[in-house]
Design an enzyme around this catalytic site. Structure first.
Site, PDB file in Angstrom:
ATOM      1  N   ASP A  67       4.684 -16.687   1.456  1.00 52.82           N
ATOM      2  CA  ASP A  67       5.516 -17.858   1.759  1.00 52.82           C
ATOM      3  C   ASP A  67       4.936 -18.733   2.862  1.00 52.82           C
ATOM      4  OD1 ASP A  67       6.024 -15.862   3.656  1.00 52.82           O
ATOM      5  OD2 ASP A  67       8.045 -16.603   4.050  1.00 52.82           O
TER       6      ASP A  67
ATOM      7  N   ARG B  10      16.013  -8.779   0.222  1.00 53.81           N
ATOM      8  CA  ARG B  10      14.860  -8.580  -0.663  1.00 53.81           C
ATOM      9  C   ARG B  10      15.130  -7.411  -1.598  1.00 53.81           C
ATOM     10  NH1 ARG B  10       9.714  -9.697   3.396  1.00 53.81           N
ATOM     11  NH2 ARG B  10      10.642 -11.584   4.243  1.00 53.81           N
TER      12      ARG B  10
ATOM     13  N   LYS C 254       7.927 -18.820  11.784  1.00 51.67           N
ATOM     14  CA  LYS C 254       6.513 -18.652  12.066  1.00 51.67           C
ATOM     15  C   LYS C 254       5.743 -19.502  11.063  1.00 51.67           C
ATOM     16  CE  LYS C 254       6.172 -14.111   9.754  1.00 51.67           C
ATOM     17  NZ  LYS C 254       7.548 -13.627   9.480  1.00 51.67           N
TER      18      LYS C 254
ATOM     19  N   ASP D   5       4.093 -18.205   6.060  1.00 53.28           N
ATOM     20  CA  ASP D   5       4.434 -18.149   7.485  1.00 53.28           C
ATOM     21  C   ASP D   5       3.531 -17.201   8.285  1.00 53.28           C
ATOM     22  OD1 ASP D   5       5.513 -15.870   6.401  1.00 53.28           O
ATOM     23  OD2 ASP D   5       7.540 -16.168   7.175  1.00 53.28           O
ATOM     24  N   ARG D   6       2.702 -16.407   7.599  1.00 50.72           N
ATOM     25  CA  ARG D   6       1.801 -15.513   8.331  1.00 50.72           C
ATOM     26  C   ARG D   6       0.388 -16.069   8.363  1.00 50.72           C
ATOM     27  NH1 ARG D   6       3.254  -9.224   7.288  1.00 50.72           N
ATOM     28  NH2 ARG D   6       5.517  -9.474   7.395  1.00 50.72           N
TER      29      ARG D   6
ATOM     30  N   GLU E 111       3.270  -9.183  16.138  1.00 52.47           N
ATOM     31  CA  GLU E 111       2.038  -8.475  15.803  1.00 52.47           C
ATOM     32  C   GLU E 111       1.747  -8.524  14.296  1.00 52.47           C
ATOM     33  OE1 GLU E 111       2.516  -5.683  13.740  1.00 52.47           O
ATOM     34  OE2 GLU E 111       4.655  -6.131  13.927  1.00 52.47           O
ATOM     35  N   SER E 112       2.766  -8.833  13.507  1.00 54.00           N
ATOM     36  CA  SER E 112       2.659  -8.790  12.050  1.00 54.00           C
ATOM     37  C   SER E 112       2.084 -10.095  11.496  1.00 54.00           C
ATOM     38  CB  SER E 112       4.029  -8.513  11.452  1.00 54.00           C
ATOM     39  OG  SER E 112       4.968  -9.452  11.950  1.00 54.00           O
TER      40      SER E 112
ATOM     41  N   ASP F 282       0.204 -15.753   3.945  1.00 51.91           N
ATOM     42  CA  ASP F 282       0.909 -14.836   3.041  1.00 51.91           C
ATOM     43  C   ASP F 282       1.672 -15.569   1.937  1.00 51.91           C
ATOM     44  OD1 ASP F 282       2.929 -15.887   4.611  1.00 51.91           O
ATOM     45  OD2 ASP F 282       4.122 -14.060   4.554  1.00 51.91           O
TER      46      ASP F 282
ATOM     47  N   ARG G 102       6.651   2.277  10.605  1.00 53.85           N
ATOM     48  CA  ARG G 102       5.595   1.565  11.324  1.00 53.85           C
ATOM     49  C   ARG G 102       5.414   2.206  12.695  1.00 53.85           C
ATOM     50  NH1 ARG G 102       5.042  -2.440   7.763  1.00 53.85           N
ATOM     51  NH2 ARG G 102       6.778  -3.782   7.169  1.00 53.85           N
TER      52      ARG G 102
ATOM     53  N   SER H  74       8.319 -13.213   0.787  1.00 55.53           N
ATOM     54  CA  SER H  74       7.212 -13.301   1.739  1.00 55.53           C
ATOM     55  C   SER H  74       5.966 -12.548   1.305  1.00 55.53           C
ATOM     56  CB  SER H  74       7.706 -12.823   3.099  1.00 55.53           C
ATOM     57  OG  SER H  74       6.742 -13.049   4.071  1.00 55.53           O
ATOM     58  N   HIS H  75       5.572 -11.534   2.071  1.00 56.84           N
ATOM     59  CA  HIS H  75       4.317 -10.831   1.794  1.00 56.84           C
ATOM     60  C   HIS H  75       4.479  -9.761   0.713  1.00 56.84           C
ATOM     61  CE1 HIS H  75       6.569  -8.439   4.599  1.00 56.84           C
ATOM     62  NE2 HIS H  75       5.880  -7.380   4.218  1.00 56.84           N
TER      63      HIS H  75
END
Ligand code: VG1
Ligand code: CO
Length: 544
Positions: free
Chosen positions: A280, A22, A377, A282-283, A365-366, A278, A497, A113-114
């Site tokens: 893409d 990324r 996911k 997957d979340r 957890e994300s 999100d 994090r 992604s996000h």
């Protein structure tokens, strides 16, 4: 069609992170940058001549240009066929589904992604193997090593292909097939869940839901599945048009970035069920009327209720969670008498366990949950799973979660993110903690005694590969935990994090605010790691 071999020089920064490479769009737009990485992927693979490659992305800025380049490089490198989503679109779970369904050699997913999108924001690319899952660490490391030494790549001089119409075309000897990005995925969802029961619930007139696609890839999927196949009213899907810059928003489904949905769900006439996905797809974030479901709890609840869903009616082989994910699912696994695996952060670590049939469900957890139906996911899948449970149990989201806490206890959980901090400071903080793991063990802080402290290291039970330095864990004698790690998905500075968790069994306290229940531990997390000293930050940027 001619194949050109182009001389190039290596870039030093093409090491894939938690989920692919990324970078800022501007970095990817440098001459040869994308080409070098794609050629390095191909150079790391063997035996793909004549085989099929799947390509698609989350619709962000530069997806379409990247698809054209990848098509020409796939043709020049000898792939027999590329299957791509129309308009360069494929959600991450749909790409995984398509790779598996059409027995492709592998796939390239164009997504950050996000992360935000647009000319001044982020782009990303990752390789998925024939099982449909993110390439394992040995492959991503091989790609990186090859990228450091690359001096040429192969690309066809064929003209651009029409990527906006379905059907087959040819590029030299290679077939390019543009497919409907939604159909295969939607068909699969229909196989997994009890669509009749869900249709009844959505049509009952006493139940309503809102799904926030965040101007990202899940819009078309959610419209097809929720509004068409499940007959939810038009308008159930909010922000349904995928935009190249996600409308300037941050396509991360959490309490901070899905503000409109969160306020809708807290309004006096709130829908019964709210969800978001999100960039893409997957979340997932799950909300009830005036109620937020912590992703770690969501995973545990899906596991505890899995037999209500047709695809999982026979029970689960096992479950897995990433290390920083709360231990809520472990308690369910205990009661069910099934194995629970603890893996490093990132979906690639679930692949072997899923392929070997050791687990059926897994999550992070994300806001990531998934199962053996694909190898990524899957945001909408989780939303449909919840909808299926709601249709069978005929209770509210809040009732189901509270009932779960009564039965299994609650792992009170929060994650504090310090974003965009100076990389040197963040690295120094981690090094300092790492150096102190030995001395921290056995120490007492207020009412907390450190039972164990380490830098998490994981050995895959299937192939015995080891991944070390996956995050500092401080485990306390009362079952509480603090975990520290640095993000591997950012494109600017470092993100620290901090994951904070504590089991709560006292029925009187079960429903209290996590920030209050965890207040002593939160303070401790800041002081033990000297967060302010190392980062200059007094408070986190995002709390989930
Ligand atoms: C984050 C999450 C991790 C997730 C990864 C990719 O990684 O913490 O759980 O697998 O994003 O998700 P990191 O290294 O920034 O903590 V996605 O939806 O961005 O592909
Ligand atoms: Co994602």
């Amino acid at each position: 069609m001619n194949i050109n071999t182009v001389s190039t020089t290596a870039f030093a920064d093409q090491r894939p992170g938690t989920s692919g490479l990324r970078k800022k769009v501007k970095v990817f737009q440098q001459p040869h940058y994308l080409e070098n990485f794609v050629q390095s992927i191909f150079n790391a693979l063997e035996g793909f001549r004549g085989q099929t490659l799947v390509v698609g992305g989350d619709g962000r800025y530069y997806n379409r240009e990247a698809l054209q380049i990848i098509l020409k490089m796939a043709a020049a490198n000898g792939f027999g066929k590329v299957i791509a989503g129309r308009g360069a679109l494929l959600s991450t779970p749909a790409a995984s589904c398509v790779i598996r369904k059409y027995k492709a050699f592998g796939g390239i997913i164009l997504s950050a992604s996000h992360n935000p999108g647009g000319p001044n924001a982020d782009f990303g690319i990752k390789y998925n193997a024939s099982n449909g899952g993110p390439a394992a660490e040995n492959i991503t490391e091989a790609i990186y090593k090859l990228s450091l030494a690359i001096n040429e790549y192969h690309i066809s001089d064929a003209p651009d292909i029409d990527i906006d119409n379905l059907g087959q075309q040819k590029m030299g000897d290679m077939i390019v097939e543009m497919i409907d990005p939604v159909a295969d995925y939607a068909d699969m969802m229909e196989q997994l869940f009890d669509f009749d029961a869900m249709r009844k619930l959505l049509g009952s007139g006493t139940f309503s839901m809102s799904f926030d696609a965040m101007n990202a890839i899940t819009g078309p999927y959610a419209r097809e599945i929720l509004e068409k196949r499940l007959a939810a009213p038009a308008g159930t899907v909010l922000r349904a048009e995928p935009l190249v810059d996600f409308g300037g928003a941050h396509p991360d489904p959490n309490l901070a970035h899905a503000k409109e949905l969160v306020s809708l769900m807290n309004a006096s006439n709130a829908p019964d069920f709210g969800a978001a996905s999100d960039g893409d797809g997957d979340r997932n974030m799950i909300l009830g009327s005036h109620f937020y479901v912590t992703p770690s709890d969501s995973l545990a609840i899906l596991a505890a209720n899995a037999t209500l869903v047709p695809a999982y009616a026979k029970g689960l082989a096992g479950v897995a969670r990433s290390m920083p994910t709360s231990q809520a699912v472990d308690r369910v696994a205990d009661v069910l008498g099934i194995d629970c695996y603890e893996t490093p952060t990132g979906w690639k670590f679930f692949g072997n366990l899923l392929d070997a049939g050791k687990i059926t469900l897994c999550g992070e957890e994300s806001f990531g949950t998934g199962s053996n139906h694909v190898r990524e996911k899957d945001g909408l899948w989780a939303v449909l799973f919840w909808l299926n449970i709601l249709a069978v149990r005929k209770q509210s989201v809040a009732e189901i979660v509270k009932d779960h806490w009564q039965k299994f206890g609650r792992d009170v959980y929060t994650r504090h993110d310090y974003e965009g901090v100076a990389t040197d400071g963040a690295n120094a903080l981690m090094q300092d903690l790492r150096a102190r793991t030995g001395e921290l063990a056995g120490q007492t802080f207020g009412s907390y005694r450190v039972e164990h402290c380490d830098d998490f290291s994981y050995t895959d039970v299937v192939d015995n590969s080891t991944s070390s330095q996956q995050g500092i864990r401080i485990l306390f004698s009362n079952g509480a935990r603090i975990v520290y790690r640095l993000s591997g998905t950012g494109t600017e500075g470092a993100t620290l994090r901090v994951y904070i968790e504590q089991p709560e069994k006292d029925p009187a306290k079960l429903e209290n605010d996590p920030q209050l229940l965890l207040s002593e531990l939160i303070k401790l997390s800041a002081s033990v790691a000297h967060i302010e000293n190392y980062t200059g930050r007094h408070v986190p940027d995002v709390i989930t």
